[in-house]
Design a protein around this motif. Structure first.
Motif, PDB file in Angstrom:
ATOM      1  N   ALA A 123      13.734 -42.028   4.070  1.00 26.69           N
ATOM      2  CA  ALA A 123      13.072 -42.580   2.891  1.00 26.69           C
ATOM      3  C   ALA A 123      12.449 -41.464   2.066  1.00 26.69           C
ATOM      4  CB  ALA A 123      12.012 -43.588   3.314  1.00 26.69           C
ATOM      5  N   VAL A 124      12.428 -41.650   0.756  1.00 24.74           N
ATOM      6  CA  VAL A 124      11.894 -40.631  -0.143  1.00 24.74           C
ATOM      7  C   VAL A 124      10.740 -41.199  -0.947  1.00 24.74           C
ATOM      8  CG1 VAL A 124      14.069 -39.369  -0.290  1.00 24.74           C
ATOM      9  CG2 VAL A 124      13.569 -41.179  -1.944  1.00 24.74           C
ATOM     10  N   MET A 125      10.005 -40.301  -1.575  1.00 26.97           N
ATOM     11  CA  MET A 125       8.822 -40.684  -2.344  1.00 26.97           C
ATOM     12  C   MET A 125       8.717 -39.820  -3.587  1.00 26.97           C
ATOM     13  SD  MET A 125       5.786 -38.901  -0.089  1.00 26.97           S
ATOM     14  CE  MET A 125       5.794 -37.118   0.226  1.00 26.97           C
ATOM     15  N   GLN A 126       7.817 -40.239  -4.481  1.00 24.34           N
ATOM     16  CA  GLN A 126       7.476 -39.428  -5.636  1.00 24.34           C
ATOM     17  C   GLN A 126       6.330 -38.497  -5.255  1.00 24.34           C
ATOM     18  OE1 GLN A 126       5.555 -41.104  -9.367  1.00 24.34           O
ATOM     19  NE2 GLN A 126       7.647 -40.808 -10.111  1.00 24.34           N
ATOM     20  N   ALA A 127       6.423 -37.246  -5.660  1.00 19.30           N
ATOM     21  CA  ALA A 127       5.387 -36.266  -5.332  1.00 19.30           C
ATOM     22  C   ALA A 127       5.353 -35.189  -6.394  1.00 19.30           C
ATOM     23  CB  ALA A 127       5.643 -35.643  -3.959  1.00 19.30           C
ATOM     24  N   LEU A 128       4.198 -34.548  -6.508  1.00 19.21           N
ATOM     25  CA  LEU A 128       4.031 -33.410  -7.401  1.00 19.21           C
ATOM     26  C   LEU A 128       4.180 -32.148  -6.561  1.00 19.21           C
ATOM     27  CD1 LEU A 128       3.362 -33.224 -10.457  1.00 19.21           C
ATOM     28  CD2 LEU A 128       1.031 -32.681  -9.788  1.00 19.21           C
ATOM     29  N   VAL A 129       5.180 -31.345  -6.889  1.00 20.03           N
ATOM     30  CA  VAL A 129       5.515 -30.184  -6.070  1.00 20.03           C
ATOM     31  C   VAL A 129       5.511 -28.917  -6.914  1.00 20.03           C
ATOM     32  CG1 VAL A 129       6.919 -31.607  -4.531  1.00 20.03           C
ATOM     33  CG2 VAL A 129       8.021 -30.419  -6.438  1.00 20.03           C
TER      34      VAL A 129
ATOM     35  N   GLY B 221       7.254 -21.839 -11.644  1.00 24.01           N
ATOM     36  CA  GLY B 221       5.800 -21.885 -11.695  1.00 24.01           C
ATOM     37  C   GLY B 221       5.286 -23.254 -12.081  1.00 24.01           C
ATOM     38  N   GLY B 222       4.003 -23.464 -11.876  1.00 21.00           N
ATOM     39  CA  GLY B 222       3.397 -24.743 -12.196  1.00 21.00           C
ATOM     40  C   GLY B 222       3.841 -25.846 -11.260  1.00 21.00           C
ATOM     41  N   TYR B 223       3.474 -27.065 -11.632  1.00 21.14           N
ATOM     42  CA  TYR B 223       3.856 -28.241 -10.859  1.00 21.14           C
ATOM     43  C   TYR B 223       4.990 -28.975 -11.565  1.00 21.14           C
ATOM     44  CZ  TYR B 223      -0.618 -27.884  -8.292  1.00 21.14           C
ATOM     45  OH  TYR B 223      -1.667 -27.463  -7.524  1.00 21.14           O
ATOM     46  N   ARG B 224       5.810 -29.675 -10.793  1.00 22.76           N
ATOM     47  CA  ARG B 224       6.816 -30.567 -11.370  1.00 22.76           C
ATOM     48  C   ARG B 224       6.814 -31.870 -10.586  1.00 22.76           C
ATOM     49  NH1 ARG B 224      11.633 -31.443  -8.707  1.00 22.76           N
ATOM     50  NH2 ARG B 224      11.993 -30.132  -6.877  1.00 22.76           N
ATOM     51  N   LEU B 225       7.110 -32.964 -11.270  1.00 20.66           N
ATOM     52  CA  LEU B 225       7.162 -34.269 -10.638  1.00 20.66           C
ATOM     53  C   LEU B 225       8.552 -34.498 -10.080  1.00 20.66           C
ATOM     54  CD1 LEU B 225       5.523 -36.847 -10.072  1.00 20.66           C
ATOM     55  CD2 LEU B 225       6.420 -37.772 -12.218  1.00 20.66           C
ATOM     56  N   ALA B 226       8.635 -34.813  -8.788  1.00 20.43           N
ATOM     57  CA  ALA B 226       9.915 -35.041  -8.123  1.00 20.43           C
ATOM     58  C   ALA B 226       9.954 -36.458  -7.570  1.00 20.43           C
ATOM     59  CB  ALA B 226      10.114 -34.033  -6.998  1.00 20.43           C
TER      60      ALA B 226
END
Length: 358
Positions: free
Chosen positions: A5-11, A16-21
């Motif tokens: 199972a997968v989820m949404q996360a900020l990685v 650089g910086g953060y990206r929403l996955a």
């Protein structure tokens, strides 16, 4: 939780910086941990500094969260499925990319978590874990002030021992003030005069204007030249100099949250100065470059176990409370904007909290 199972996360982003996955695997609970559905996260300066200084692509970010336990790992006895908890973790980890709070699901470490009482919302509770860990280490463990071998109330005969918290209106500052009060010390703080009432509401017995050129001398006079312990939550050359001026003529200890200015460190040979990294409370090595790296510290993990057990009792009794909050909407996608507000100094005397479940 279904395997795969997968989820949404900020990685961490590749450049650089953060990206929403949207495709981050939901982590399985390891021994001594619990998988939690995250209800809210709180932002801290650490979240801005770590992504700028040592970003790890595809690692989940974030430190502070609260949520509900959905699965427990091997050996967990304090918590069960359905428990409401607050916890601290340390995101953007090169050694464990699944560690981190900025996600729909996060792993909580059993002995670095607290049960949340019904009268405290998970949004409020999400802001407390990192402050407990950081202030606890700074006050009671090496390389901190080492005020006591155990975080327990002092005897009445020892009660009049002043401890200065520089930056008393910060999130770490208000938590440090509360821990000091609970352990029987006399907390005094520096802050802007507009925040005097705030700091006093958390237990500060005296507040000093850090903008005053006589701030250090005023503190030295107030404490009758007896101050020996300073926790600097601001940590720049100006505040360090002020703190050195406040310490009495017999010397003392100074601990900070950032690398300290050596030009000031050695102006007083009777002051032992050092700085700490909060992730050492995990007990594992802090794998960061340069002076920010740390070896394994099992004694910090043992201390953290006692600290969070005591903090849970104090939270249940209402004896420690969260910092003033600023609720920020927009979920995970908006967190990079709010982190930048921290980076540029737009957040003062409040903790930003982002609810993920309404």
């Amino acid at each position: 939780m279904n395997a795969g199972a997968v989820m949404q996360a900020l990685v961490g982003g590749e450049s650089g910086g953060y990206r929403l996955a949207d495709d981050i695997p939901i982590p399985a609970p390891k021994p001594g941990t619990m998988l939690c559905r995250v209800h809210a996260v709180a932002l801290s300066p650490y979240d801005a500094k770590i992504v700028d200084y040592s970003n790890t692509p595809d690692a989940v970010g974030g430190c502070d969260f609260a949520g509900v336990v959905v699965e427990v790992g091997e050996g967990v006895t304090r918590f069960k499925t359905g428990d409401r908890i607050l916890a601290v973790t340390f995101g953007l980890s090169a050694s464990d990319k699944s560690a981190g709070a900025f996600a729909e699901y996060a792993l909580a470490t059993e002995d670095l978590s607290c049960r949340v009482p019904d009268e405290l919302s998970l949004t409020q509770a999400s802001s407390m874990g990192l402050g407990i860990a950081t202030a606890g280490l700074a006050l009671f463990q090496a390389p901190g002030l080492q005020l006591a071998t155990k975080l327990v109330p002092k005897e009445e005969s020892d009660a009049k021992v002043f401890v200065l918290v520089s930056g008393g209106a910060t999130g770490t500052g208000t938590m440090a003030t509360q821990l000091l009060k609970g352990a029987g010390y006399i907390p005094i703080v520096t802050c802007s005069p507009s925040n005097n009432a705030l700091c006093e509401s958390y237990g500060a017995v005296a507040c000093f204007d850090y903008n005053s050129p006589t701030c250090g001398a005023d503190i030295r006079e107030y404490t009758d030249n007896s101050l020996t312990s300073v926790f600097d939550c601001v940590t720049d050359a100006t505040t360090m100099k002020m703190c050195y001026e406040a310490i009495g003529s017999s010397g003392g200890k100074y601990v900070a949250l950032e690398a300290i200015a050596t030009t000031i460190k050695y102006t007083r040979r009777d002051v032992a100065a050092d700085w700490l990294m909060a992730p050492t409370i995990l007990g594992t090595p802090v794998e960061l470059p340069g002076a920010y790296g740390r070896p394994s510290t099992p004694e910090h993990r043992r201390f953290g176990t006692d600290l969070f057990l005591l903090a849970e009792k104090w939270i249940q009794k209402g004896e420690i409370k969260h910092h003033p909050l600023e609720i920020r909407e927009g979920g995970l996608a908006r967190i990079p904007t709010y982190v930048n507000d921290l980076r540029v100094g737009n957040v003062r005397a409040k903790r930003q909290v982002v609810p993920l479940i309404c």
